[in-house]
Design a protein around this motif. Structure first.
Motif, PDB file in Angstrom:
ATOM      1  N   ILE A   1     -30.948 -30.462  36.530  1.00 20.76           N
ATOM      2  CA  ILE A   1     -31.191 -29.021  36.442  1.00 20.76           C
ATOM      3  C   ILE A   1     -32.634 -28.747  36.854  1.00 20.76           C
ATOM      4  CG2 ILE A   1     -31.262 -26.989  34.939  1.00 20.76           C
ATOM      5  CD1 ILE A   1     -29.279 -28.467  33.089  1.00 20.76           C
ATOM      6  N   ARG A   2     -32.806 -27.921  37.870  1.00 15.81           N
ATOM      7  CA  ARG A   2     -34.143 -27.545  38.359  1.00 15.81           C
ATOM      8  C   ARG A   2     -34.415 -26.111  37.943  1.00 15.81           C
ATOM      9  NH1 ARG A   2     -38.738 -26.745  39.778  1.00 15.81           N
ATOM     10  NH2 ARG A   2     -39.532 -26.309  41.832  1.00 15.81           N
ATOM     11  N   ILE A   3     -35.572 -25.890  37.293  1.00 19.77           N
ATOM     12  CA  ILE A   3     -36.000 -24.544  36.907  1.00 19.77           C
ATOM     13  C   ILE A   3     -37.252 -24.213  37.699  1.00 19.77           C
ATOM     14  CG2 ILE A   3     -36.762 -23.043  35.034  1.00 19.77           C
ATOM     15  CD1 ILE A   3     -35.215 -24.857  33.110  1.00 19.77           C
ATOM     16  N   SER A   4     -37.143 -23.227  38.586  1.00 22.77           N
ATOM     17  CA  SER A   4     -38.269 -22.890  39.461  1.00 22.77           C
ATOM     18  C   SER A   4     -39.274 -21.948  38.809  1.00 22.77           C
ATOM     19  CB  SER A   4     -37.765 -22.289  40.772  1.00 22.77           C
ATOM     20  OG  SER A   4     -37.023 -21.112  40.515  1.00 22.77           O
ATOM     21  N   GLU A   5     -38.841 -21.195  37.793  1.00 20.42           N
ATOM     22  CA  GLU A   5     -39.751 -20.329  37.039  1.00 20.42           C
ATOM     23  C   GLU A   5     -39.067 -19.885  35.763  1.00 20.42           C
ATOM     24  OE1 GLU A   5     -40.343 -16.119  38.265  1.00 20.42           O
ATOM     25  OE2 GLU A   5     -39.007 -16.631  39.927  1.00 20.42           O
ATOM     26  N   PHE A   6     -39.848 -19.452  34.803  1.00 18.47           N
ATOM     27  CA  PHE A   6     -39.312 -18.927  33.556  1.00 18.47           C
ATOM     28  C   PHE A   6     -39.311 -17.402  33.630  1.00 18.47           C
ATOM     29  CE2 PHE A   6     -40.877 -23.107  32.275  1.00 18.47           C
ATOM     30  CZ  PHE A   6     -39.724 -23.612  31.700  1.00 18.47           C
ATOM     31  N   ASN A   7     -38.113 -16.833  33.780  1.00 16.92           N
ATOM     32  CA  ASN A   7     -37.990 -15.381  33.782  1.00 16.92           C
ATOM     33  C   ASN A   7     -36.869 -14.987  32.827  1.00 16.92           C
ATOM     34  OD1 ASN A   7     -35.496 -15.609  35.182  1.00 16.92           O
ATOM     35  ND2 ASN A   7     -36.481 -15.397  37.166  1.00 16.92           N
ATOM     36  N   SER A   8     -36.505 -13.728  32.817  1.00 13.96           N
ATOM     37  CA  SER A   8     -35.516 -13.249  31.854  1.00 13.96           C
ATOM     38  C   SER A   8     -34.102 -13.770  32.118  1.00 13.96           C
ATOM     39  CB  SER A   8     -35.504 -11.722  31.826  1.00 13.96           C
ATOM     40  OG  SER A   8     -35.141 -11.209  33.094  1.00 13.96           O
ATOM     41  N   LEU A   9     -33.852 -14.326  33.290  1.00 20.26           N
ATOM     42  CA  LEU A   9     -32.533 -14.862  33.621  1.00 20.26           C
ATOM     43  C   LEU A   9     -32.363 -16.328  33.229  1.00 20.26           C
ATOM     44  CD1 LEU A   9     -32.116 -13.467  37.260  1.00 20.26           C
ATOM     45  CD2 LEU A   9     -31.215 -12.498  35.140  1.00 20.26           C
ATOM     46  N   VAL A  10     -33.448 -17.021  32.980  1.00 22.89           N
ATOM     47  CA  VAL A  10     -33.413 -18.480  32.916  1.00 22.89           C
ATOM     48  C   VAL A  10     -32.528 -19.033  31.793  1.00 22.89           C
ATOM     49  CG1 VAL A  10     -35.502 -18.874  31.550  1.00 22.89           C
ATOM     50  CG2 VAL A  10     -34.832 -20.524  33.272  1.00 22.89           C
ATOM     51  N   LYS A  11     -32.553 -18.463  30.618  1.00 23.31           N
ATOM     52  CA  LYS A  11     -31.755 -19.037  29.523  1.00 23.31           C
ATOM     53  C   LYS A  11     -30.271 -18.987  29.847  1.00 23.31           C
ATOM     54  CE  LYS A  11     -30.683 -19.104  24.670  1.00 23.31           C
ATOM     55  NZ  LYS A  11     -30.040 -18.244  23.729  1.00 23.31           N
ATOM     56  N   ALA A  12     -29.786 -17.835  30.267  1.00 25.86           N
ATOM     57  CA  ALA A  12     -28.363 -17.696  30.599  1.00 25.86           C
ATOM     58  C   ALA A  12     -27.975 -18.620  31.748  1.00 25.86           C
ATOM     59  CB  ALA A  12     -28.044 -16.248  30.947  1.00 25.86           C
ATOM     60  N   LYS A  13     -28.844 -18.766  32.724  1.00 20.80           N
ATOM     61  CA  LYS A  13     -28.536 -19.606  33.885  1.00 20.80           C
ATOM     62  C   LYS A  13     -28.550 -21.093  33.522  1.00 20.80           C
ATOM     63  CE  LYS A  13     -27.815 -16.262  36.705  1.00 20.80           C
ATOM     64  NZ  LYS A  13     -26.446 -15.996  37.150  1.00 20.80           N
ATOM     65  N   VAL A  14     -29.439 -21.492  32.627  1.00 17.44           N
ATOM     66  CA  VAL A  14     -29.440 -22.887  32.166  1.00 17.44           C
ATOM     67  C   VAL A  14     -28.184 -23.147  31.344  1.00 17.44           C
ATOM     68  CG1 VAL A  14     -30.591 -24.576  30.683  1.00 17.44           C
ATOM     69  CG2 VAL A  14     -31.926 -23.229  32.300  1.00 17.44           C
ATOM     70  N   GLU A  15     -27.788 -22.200  30.507  1.00 18.46           N
ATOM     71  CA  GLU A  15     -26.547 -22.349  29.741  1.00 18.46           C
ATOM     72  C   GLU A  15     -25.356 -22.523  30.687  1.00 18.46           C
ATOM     73  OE1 GLU A  15     -27.150 -19.979  25.570  1.00 18.46           O
ATOM     74  OE2 GLU A  15     -26.913 -18.754  27.370  1.00 18.46           O
ATOM     75  N   GLU A  16     -25.289 -21.701  31.743  1.00 18.34           N
ATOM     76  CA  GLU A  16     -24.218 -21.821  32.732  1.00 18.34           C
ATOM     77  C   GLU A  16     -24.239 -23.199  33.389  1.00 18.34           C
ATOM     78  OE1 GLU A  16     -24.431 -18.669  35.633  1.00 18.34           O
ATOM     79  OE2 GLU A  16     -24.416 -17.123  34.074  1.00 18.34           O
ATOM     80  N   ALA A  17     -25.429 -23.668  33.736  1.00 16.01           N
ATOM     81  CA  ALA A  17     -25.563 -24.974  34.377  1.00 16.01           C
ATOM     82  C   ALA A  17     -25.083 -26.089  33.453  1.00 16.01           C
ATOM     83  CB  ALA A  17     -27.018 -25.214  34.795  1.00 16.01           C
ATOM     84  N   LEU A  18     -25.481 -26.033  32.191  1.00 13.37           N
ATOM     85  CA  LEU A  18     -25.060 -27.056  31.235  1.00 13.37           C
ATOM     86  C   LEU A  18     -23.541 -27.077  31.070  1.00 13.37           C
ATOM     87  CD1 LEU A  18     -27.828 -26.698  28.513  1.00 13.37           C
ATOM     88  CD2 LEU A  18     -27.405 -28.707  29.953  1.00 13.37           C
ATOM     89  N   ILE A  19     -22.934 -25.907  30.971  1.00 11.46           N
ATOM     90  CA  ILE A  19     -21.474 -25.825  30.827  1.00 11.46           C
ATOM     91  C   ILE A  19     -20.789 -26.413  32.056  1.00 11.46           C
ATOM     92  CG2 ILE A  19     -19.532 -24.191  30.774  1.00 11.46           C
ATOM     93  CD1 ILE A  19     -21.381 -22.418  28.951  1.00 11.46           C
ATOM     94  N   ALA A  20     -21.256 -26.025  33.239  1.00 14.82           N
ATOM     95  CA  ALA A  20     -20.648 -26.519  34.478  1.00 14.82           C
ATOM     96  C   ALA A  20     -20.825 -28.027  34.627  1.00 14.82           C
ATOM     97  CB  ALA A  20     -21.241 -25.790  35.681  1.00 14.82           C
ATOM     98  N   LEU A  21     -22.015 -28.530  34.331  1.00 17.22           N
ATOM     99  CA  LEU A  21     -22.271 -29.963  34.466  1.00 17.22           C
ATOM    100  C   LEU A  21     -21.454 -30.769  33.457  1.00 17.22           C
ATOM    101  CD1 LEU A  21     -26.112 -29.845  35.094  1.00 17.22           C
ATOM    102  CD2 LEU A  21     -24.364 -30.591  36.732  1.00 17.22           C
ATOM    103  N   LYS A  22     -21.358 -30.274  32.227  1.00 15.18           N
ATOM    104  CA  LYS A  22     -20.540 -30.963  31.224  1.00 15.18           C
ATOM    105  C   LYS A  22     -19.073 -30.949  31.633  1.00 15.18           C
ATOM    106  CE  LYS A  22     -23.592 -30.211  27.283  1.00 15.18           C
ATOM    107  NZ  LYS A  22     -23.790 -29.469  26.009  1.00 15.18           N
ATOM    108  N   ARG A  23     -18.618 -29.837  32.189  1.00 16.12           N
ATOM    109  CA  ARG A  23     -17.242 -29.743  32.678  1.00 16.12           C
ATOM    110  C   ARG A  23     -16.991 -30.775  33.788  1.00 16.12           C
ATOM    111  NH1 ARG A  23     -17.091 -24.495  34.259  1.00 16.12           N
ATOM    112  NH2 ARG A  23     -17.827 -25.128  36.295  1.00 16.12           N
ATOM    113  N   ASP A  24     -18.032 -31.053  34.578  1.00 25.17           N
ATOM    114  CA  ASP A  24     -17.937 -32.045  35.654  1.00 25.17           C
ATOM    115  C   ASP A  24     -18.181 -33.471  35.157  1.00 25.17           C
ATOM    116  OD1 ASP A  24     -17.366 -30.020  37.436  1.00 25.17           O
ATOM    117  OD2 ASP A  24     -19.407 -29.901  38.232  1.00 25.17           O
ATOM    118  N   GLY A  25     -18.369 -33.619  33.845  1.00 26.97           N
ATOM    119  CA  GLY A  25     -18.474 -34.944  33.252  1.00 26.97           C
ATOM    120  C   GLY A  25     -19.872 -35.439  32.950  1.00 26.97           C
TER     121      GLY A  25
END
Length: 87
Positions: free
Chosen positions: A35-59
């Motif tokens: 997971i690459r985070i290019s900056e901390f803005n108001s979208l970052v938490k939701a987008k990291v949560e989405e990334a974690l869910i997708a990556l866990k779904r992919d194993g």
């Protein structure tokens, strides 16, 4: 002497600061999600949560959080993200 001045306000569009992918399938059974985070803005938490869910779904069962070249940003967003990695 007074003068009225009209100023136009420009708002920068917030971009998704998160990219992610599976990067490695290790011989010990670890499947690494990156997971690459290019900056901390108001979208970052939701987008990291989405990334974690997708990556866990992919194993993914191990994660790399890449903050290199991240200029910073909203401190509260950084704090919120850290809570995603603690149980």
């Amino acid at each position: 002497f007074t003068r009225d001045v009209t100023m136009d306000r420009a708002f920068a569009e917030l971009r998704n600061p998160v990219t992610y992918k599976i990067t490695e399938n290790r011989s010990d059974g670890k499947k690494v999600g990156y997971i690459r985070i290019s900056e901390f803005n108001s979208l970052v938490k939701a987008k990291v949560e989405e990334a974690l869910i997708a990556l866990k779904r992919d194993g993914a069962n191990a994660f790399v959080l890449d903050l290199r070249m991240n200029p910073g940003g909203a401190f509260q967003s950084a704090v919120e993200i850290s809570s995603l990695f603690f149980e």
